[in-house]
Design a protein around this motif. Structure first.
Motif: not given
Length: 157
Positions: A53-59, A61-81
């Protein structure tokens, strides 16, 4: 335990590893609105829907000058996958030691089937361009949430 963050408080600083091998800090985002959404685990049903949902609205959010960032305790490797599997267009930060999760008060005791455990309370923080918390959503229900956050980000001006 520190007092829970409130709207109007200064957002706690962070500097975490991001997907793709980078680093992101609150300081590096100065002057922009930031949507920090905290989620329990990569590639689970609710977390996947929320990220899509957040990814689909990225543009938007960008028009609203807002950066969307997700945070979890998962590893970077997990995030990349996770990002590759679902073609996600947002930044994901890894907080394996839970410092940021604790600073934002989202690492909490949870209960499932009578068993208590520590986990991430699905929450979103909208931070204004001056680094103050403008809105907080706790115990988020995924459906319609990204749209509600976008409306709030646009209203911040």
């Amino acid at each position: 335990m520190t007092a829970a963050l409130q709207e109007g408080d200064k957002a706690p600083a962070f500097n975490l590893a991001s997907d793709g091998g980078g680093k992101v800090s609150l300081k590096s985002l100065a002057g922009k609105k930031v949507v920090l959404y905290f989620y329990p685990k990569d590639d689970t049903s609710g977390c996947t829907r929320e990220a899509i949902d957040f990814s689909g609205m990225k543009k938007d959010f960008a028009k609203a000058d807002a950066e969307v960032i997700g945070v979890s305790p998962d590893s970077v490797k997990s995030h990349d996958k996770f990002k590759a599997k679902h073609d996600l267009g947002i930044v994901l930060l890894s907080d394996e030691d839970k410092t940021m999760l604790e600073a934002y008060g989202v690492w909490t005791e949870k209960s499932m089937y009578g068993r208590k455990y520590m986990g991430v309370e699905r929450s979103t923080f909208l931070i204004d361009s001056k680094g103050k918390i403008a809105r907080i959503w706790r115990k988020v229900k995924v459906d319609g949430h990204a749209k509600e956050v976008l409306t709030a980000a646009k209203a911040l001006g």
